[in-house]
Every structure is written in C-alpha cells, then in structure tokens.
Scaffold this active site. Structure first.
Site, mmCIF file in Angstrom:
data_model
loop_
_atom_site.group_PDB
_atom_site.id
_atom_site.type_symbol
_atom_site.label_atom_id
_atom_site.label_comp_id
_atom_site.label_asym_id
_atom_site.label_seq_id
_atom_site.Cartn_x
_atom_site.Cartn_y
_atom_site.Cartn_z
ATOM 1 C CB SER A 213 -0.961 -0.034 1.190
ATOM 2 O OG SER A 213 -1.966 0.933 1.056
ATOM 3 C CD GLU A 334 -5.099 -4.338 -3.825
ATOM 4 O OE1 GLU A 334 -5.171 -4.008 -2.624
ATOM 5 O OE2 GLU A 334 -4.085 -4.840 -4.335
ATOM 6 C CG HIS A 427 -5.459 -2.642 0.491
ATOM 7 N ND1 HIS A 427 -4.597 -2.538 -0.578
ATOM 8 C CD2 HIS A 427 -5.009 -1.775 1.442
ATOM 9 C CE1 HIS A 427 -3.661 -1.636 -0.282
ATOM 10 N NE2 HIS A 427 -3.885 -1.165 0.937
#
Length: 520
Positions: A213, A334, A427
């Site tokens: 991320s 995600e 995610h």
C-alpha cells in the site's frame, strides 16, 4: 493498511515469546553496541527499537533526519519503540493496541540468524503501509521471525507520517524544505543498513526493499529517486498506492491536484490560522498537530526536483528508474475495505460523483464501470478503487521495467478471505502469506500451502533477483507483449492481461488530463 481476515499469531503469544527470550550477543554498530534478544528457541536474534537518526523534534521537526548521538555502554534494544503520531484508525481496523505516540519515532527493528558472521545473507527492508499517515514497523503481521529462519536478515522501519512526514509549505520551502521528510527518513534508514547490516550477518550489496500500500508507494518513489542509487538492489511493491492526486508538484498545480505548498498552506490556515514563521509552525504541540491531522489531511509525496525529480509514472515511462529487479502485484478485491470513500448509494449519485471526479472523461468511466442499479454499486466501487489506486500504478511500473535491463515479475493475489468472503481477496491480505505469519492452528491446508509458496518466492527473489524456485510453478518474467503474471490463489497458475483494457483506458484519461501540464 489492511484488515487481517486471517489473524496472524496472536499478540499474546508474541509477547510471551519476547518475555521468555534470552539475551542476544551484543552487536557493535557505528553509534555504539546494542543488545537484543532471542526468539524461536534461541534460533533468531531480534533487535527492537534501534535508533537510526536523531529524534526529529524541536528545531529538527520538518528537517531532514539528522545523525543520532553515539553511546559507549551496551544499549538494550529489546523493546519496540513508539509509533509516529497518527490516529487510531489502523489499530482499530487490525484489532491491535496503538503504540505510544511520539515524534521521537525514527527506529528500526532487525531479525537475524547470522550475528557476527560473514554470512552475507540477503537483506529485506520492510516499509509499512497506512496511507502515509498510519502504521508502524512492528505491527504483529510484520514479525520477521519466519523470514529470518529462511536465511534473510529482516529490517522493519518507522518513518515520519502525515503532516510531520510530508507537509510542504511556503515557510518551510524558504528554509530549503520541500516535504518528503518521511521519504528522507527511509533513505537514511537504508544508508544505516549500508553501514551496519554486515554486523547482523547481512549483505549490504544485496538489499531488497518491500512494502504494501503506502509502503508500495514508498518503494515506487524510491525506485524513481536518484538518491536511492546504490542503496537498493531489488524491490517488491505490494499493491502500490499510486493515484492521480498523491503525488504533487512543489509549487505548481497539476490538473488533478493543487501544488504541495498550496495543500500545506490551506491545511495550516484551516487549522491554525495565519502562521507567520516556520518557528511558529514548530511551536505547535504534537497533540494539537495530530488532532488537526485527524480532522483531515491530504497527504502527497512532493515532486521536489531532488528526492523526487518527477512523477514516478513519468520516470518509469522513460525507463529512468533504478535498474534493479522488481516484483509488483495487486489483489483481486483491493477496494472492498475502502467503500466508505464513495458515499454514493444510487446510480444517479454515482454518475454525479464521477462527473465531479473526471469532468469531461466521466462518460468514459461510466462505460468502463457500468452500474445499472444500486445492487451493482458495491462491485463497481471495488473495481474502480482496485484499478485506479493500485492496478494502474503497478502495471505502469511493470511496463516501464521493459525499458531497463533488469527483469520484472507481476503477481495477482486472488485467495478470498475464508473468514469473511464478502471482502474477498482484500487489500493487505497477502501480507500474512508473504511473511508466512498466519496462525497454523486456524487456517486451511490450502492457506498453509500458499503461504509456504509465497515466502519461498519472496526469499528467492531477495537472494537472486529471480523468484523462481525448484518445486513451485514457474513465474514468467513480465513483458508488455506477453503480459503474463503469476496468480497466487486457491491454485498457483499463470495468467495474462490482468485488467489490461481498463488500465489502457485509465492511462489515456491520465494522458489527456496531464497534456500540457509539464510545459506550463
């Protein structure tokens, strides 16, 4: 950031191991001797909370990291440091306790099985995620014990976050500052690794940076920064967060984002009124600053002409990034944990939101992500976020790697959360697999198999620059013409053209919006 749908080893078990661990043999680093502990029945040495720069407080707030003071006596480094100032969002999301918050947060942690030897094990430096505003290097899923047992020296780092890490402001620019203090922290941590990691059995000439991320954002930025040359030899970008607004030019607006100075000026004035000097900015208390950040802070990496000479998208398009092997990849779902950023609940509201976000290109977006009714909106939200925040940036990195000599490898993580199928392969879900930190008593055999495969791929890549390892499915190199990736899911198999048409369309929109911006 992520929600651990499959919990890593319970925090109580980790704390019990730490409490029962023996002392590690002291290691001398350039600032003085440090003494850690051992875990895993004495097989792994762990050093928690080694300072790598001076505390960035007082007059050092919003300054490049300064050298730390040295010491003579053996310094115990058996407790993790505090975390850089932030809100509780990530801790709430993961179910962890938020560490003590302090501006004195520039510390790193090391796991190794090769102290005081010339083993020259590959080094992996983990850069945590959290939107550049949240997170810390010793979150429980980042425990480096299993990687160390595979012959890696694992380093995890803290870096300044949010306004303390990325604020640009005309008053700071007048001093020569240009945001990016968090990136400068990462660079200084990598310089520390160069000077000291051999004492922990690591090879300073074989350093892999990896992160998820915002950690993937950092990996991307470092690869695009000439300041990182010689500090990075391989890189893994897990779900790199690259949007049309999280990189901003220092003093010039882009069509998608104001200048970094303007973002900072607006934020300061909104929260603290008209501030007359940089010293007055530095006089604001940490708690007050952090509270203002929680009310809203638009973080952006600054394109400053130095640490970040250009937008990484442009750097990779030219092939001007560091010429080192790269893995980049994304997860299927995600977007499922970020639905809150899209408050629309009807197709009509969706159309209006896309009109506000994309202007003349809104119809193209609506055709790319059609929503016939309210029931289709969750899937639309998921796919838009997945593509525009993560897949587009990852694919552009990979395409740019075709212009340098080093190989690149793409993955697609598709294993759906067994405990919460509604959020799918969400995610951050791949982190526990890559570290092999899933609770072995609470997971299915296929999860054990996938985690074992992923840690083997990651370690092999760190060792050689090629993830292919005997006994596992072959991982093809990424080439734009063949466009092959490795799917990591219920099975491991090769796929092609991951979201290619969607990203081609998004890139065309980006190019149209950016047209002429660089010439202004």
């Amino acid at each position: 950031m992520f929600i651990p749908a499959i919990q890593p080893l319970a925090a109580t078990i980790i704390l019990a191991l730490a409490a029962a661990s023996a002392l590690a043999k002291p290691v001398r680093i350039d600032a003085g001797p440090v003494e850690g502990a051992t875990v895993a029945d004495g097989k792994v040495h762990v050093f928690r909370g080694i300072p790598y720069a001076a505390p960035p407080v007082g007059q050092l707030r919003w300054k490049p990291p300064a050298p730390m003071a040295s010491w003579e006596d053996v310094r115990p480094v058996r407790e993790f440091s505090g975390a850089c100032p932030q809100g509780s969002g990530l801790a709430d999301m993961t179910g962890e306790s938020l560490p003590t918050l302090t501006e004195d947060c520039l510390y790193l942690n090391i796991w190794s099985t090769a102290l005081g030897t010339d083993a020259k094990q590959p080094v992996m430096v983990w850069i945590h995620g959290g939107g550049l505003t949240l997170g810390w290097g010793h979150q429980r899923s980042y425990d480096g014990t299993n990687l160390a047992q595979r012959g890696v020296v694992l380093v995890s780092i803290n870096y300044r976050l949010g306004a303390l890490g990325f604020l640009a402001h005309p008053l700071l620019s007048a001093e020569g500052g240009a945001g990016n203090y968090g990136l400068l922290d990462q660079l200084v941590a990598l310089e520390w690794v160069q000077r000291n990691i051999a004492a922990f059995g690591g090879d300073p000439d074989n350093v892999t940076i990896f992160g998820e991320s915002a950690g993937g954002t950092s990996v991307t930025a470092l690869l695009a920064s000439p300041r990182a040359k010689g500090l990075v030899h391989r890189a893994i970008a897990q779900s790199p967060w690259i949007t049309d607004s999280n990189f901003a030019k220092l003093d010039q607006a882009l069509p998608t984002v104001p200048s970094a100075e303007e973002l900072g000026r607006r934020w300061v004035e909104r929260n603290f009124g008209k501030v007359e000097s940089a010293d007055a900015l530095r006089a604001i208390g940490m708690e007050e600053l952090n509270a203002a950040q929680q009310r809203g802070y638009q973080v952006a990496v600054t394109i400053d002409g130095d640490v970040m000479p250009d937008h990484p998208t442009n750097t990779f398009a030219r092939g001007s990034q560091l010429d080192v092997p790269v893995i980049a990849g994304t997860n299927t779902d995600e977007g499922t944990i970020f639905f809150g950023i899209f408050p629309f609940s009807t197709p009509e509201d969706y159309r209006g939101a896309m009109g506000m976000a994309y202007g003349e290109h809104a119809e193209t977006i609506l055709k790319l992500y059609p929503a016939a009714d309210a029931a289709s909106l969750p899937a639309v939200k998921n796919q838009i976020i997945t593509d525009t925040w993560f897949v587009q940036g990852a694919r552009n990195m990979l395409a740019g790697m075709a212009k340098v000599s080093s190989n690149a490898y793409q993955y697609h993580f598709s294993r759906r959360s067994p405990s919460n199928p509604r959020i799918g392969a969400h995610h951050g879900m791949e982190i526990g697999y890559a570290f092999n930190n899933l609770d072995p008593e609470a997971i299915a055999p296929e999860d054990k198999t996938l985690a074992e495969a992923m840690i083997r791929y990651w370690v092999r890549f760190a060792d050689t620059g090629d993830p292919n390892v005997e006994g596992l499915p072959a991982w093809p190199t990424y080439q734009p013409k063949t466009d092959m990736h490795l799917e990591l899911g219920d099975s491991i198999q090769v796929g092609t053209d991951l979201r290619k048409d969607a990203v081609d369309t998004l890139n065309a929109i980006w190019a149209a919006r950016m047209a002429g911006a660089d010439a202004e």
